[in-house]
Write an enzyme that holds these catalytic residues in place. Structure first.
Site, mmCIF file in Angstrom:
data_model
loop_
_atom_site.group_PDB
_atom_site.id
_atom_site.type_symbol
_atom_site.label_atom_id
_atom_site.label_comp_id
_atom_site.label_asym_id
_atom_site.label_seq_id
_atom_site.Cartn_x
_atom_site.Cartn_y
_atom_site.Cartn_z
ATOM 1 N N ALA A 1 0.948 -1.231 -0.063
ATOM 2 C CA ALA A 1 0.032 -0.005 -0.137
ATOM 3 C C ALA A 1 0.961 1.198 -0.080
ATOM 4 O O ALA A 1 1.786 1.087 0.631
ATOM 5 C CB ALA A 1 -0.941 -0.044 1.147
ATOM 6 N N GLU B 1 0.688 4.259 1.399
ATOM 7 C CA GLU B 1 1.038 4.831 2.410
ATOM 8 C C GLU B 1 1.169 4.323 3.729
ATOM 9 O O GLU B 1 0.946 4.632 5.027
ATOM 10 C CB GLU B 1 -0.445 5.900 2.700
ATOM 11 C CG GLU B 1 -0.217 6.925 1.593
ATOM 12 C CD GLU B 1 -1.601 7.904 1.531
ATOM 13 O OE1 GLU B 1 -2.117 8.201 2.509
ATOM 14 O OE2 GLU B 1 -1.942 8.659 0.568
ATOM 15 N N CYS B 2 1.718 2.919 3.695
ATOM 16 C CA CYS B 2 1.823 2.263 4.817
ATOM 17 C C CYS B 2 3.400 2.339 5.620
ATOM 18 O O CYS B 2 3.669 1.576 6.302
ATOM 19 C CB CYS B 2 1.629 0.742 4.454
ATOM 20 S SG CYS B 2 2.612 0.204 3.122
ATOM 21 N N GLY B 3 4.202 3.365 4.972
ATOM 22 C CA GLY B 3 5.195 3.665 5.597
ATOM 23 C C GLY B 3 6.589 2.633 5.466
ATOM 24 O O GLY B 3 7.450 2.473 6.202
ATOM 25 N N PHE B 4 6.449 2.041 4.345
ATOM 26 C CA PHE B 4 7.522 0.883 3.935
ATOM 27 C C PHE B 4 8.556 1.498 3.043
ATOM 28 O O PHE B 4 8.679 0.881 1.980
ATOM 29 C CB PHE B 4 6.904 -0.230 3.383
ATOM 30 C CG PHE B 4 5.966 -1.072 4.372
ATOM 31 C CD1 PHE B 4 6.585 -1.449 5.356
ATOM 32 C CD2 PHE B 4 4.746 -1.538 3.798
ATOM 33 C CE1 PHE B 4 5.924 -2.266 6.367
ATOM 34 C CE2 PHE B 4 3.940 -2.132 4.795
ATOM 35 C CZ PHE B 4 4.536 -2.510 6.034
#
Length: 143
Positions: free
Chosen positions: A34, A36-39
């Site tokens: 995704a 905007e999941c911060g990965f």
């Protein structure tokens, strides 16, 4: 997933179909994530794999399955692609058809597919790039 992955088709963020049948005979790295999941480190690691092994035959295909309502908006996904400097193809999976077909349950999830369309390696979560890279090298060497 029991059938060959080459039987699947999704809609690309760039508008063209992401037809896996056209990739038959190539090594694929399918990345379910995704935007905007911060990965952020994951995106950079995948881009490096794409740049390093794309010329040798690796095809990286991102599958964006939204984790939040805002991530359903193509413009936000496109902005994230630009922000992270991603050049590999990314398909939208707003209705979770790909997610369900792969029996996925995690962000991020990586699936390495050999030239015959068999999943030969899976990884859930971030990191393990050396291990992923070793499996890519092995799949590229295989007939």
């Amino acid at each position: 997933m029991t059938e060959s992955v080459f039987d699947f088709q999704a809609t690309s963020i760039r508008g063209e179909p992401a037809d896996l049948a056209a990739q038959r005979g190539k090594v694929l790295l399918i990345v379910n994530t995704a935007s905007e999941c911060g990965f952020t480190p994951q995106f950079k690691g995948l881009e490096k794999l794409w740049q390093d092994y794309g010329p040798q035959g690796l095809v990286v295909i991102g599958v964006h399955s939204p984790e939040s309502p805002a991530e359903h908006e193509p413009a936000r996904v496109q902005a994230a692609i630009r922000r992270h400097g991603l050049s590999y193809p990314i398909a939208l999976d707003n209705d979770f058809r790909t997610w369900d077909a792969w029996h996925n349950a995690y962000w991020p999830a990586l699936y390495l597919v050999d030239k015959q369309g068999r999943v030969v390696f899976q990884h859930v979560g971030e990191g393990a790039y050396e291990r992923i890279e070793a499996h890519i090298q092995q799949a590229l060497r295989a007939p």
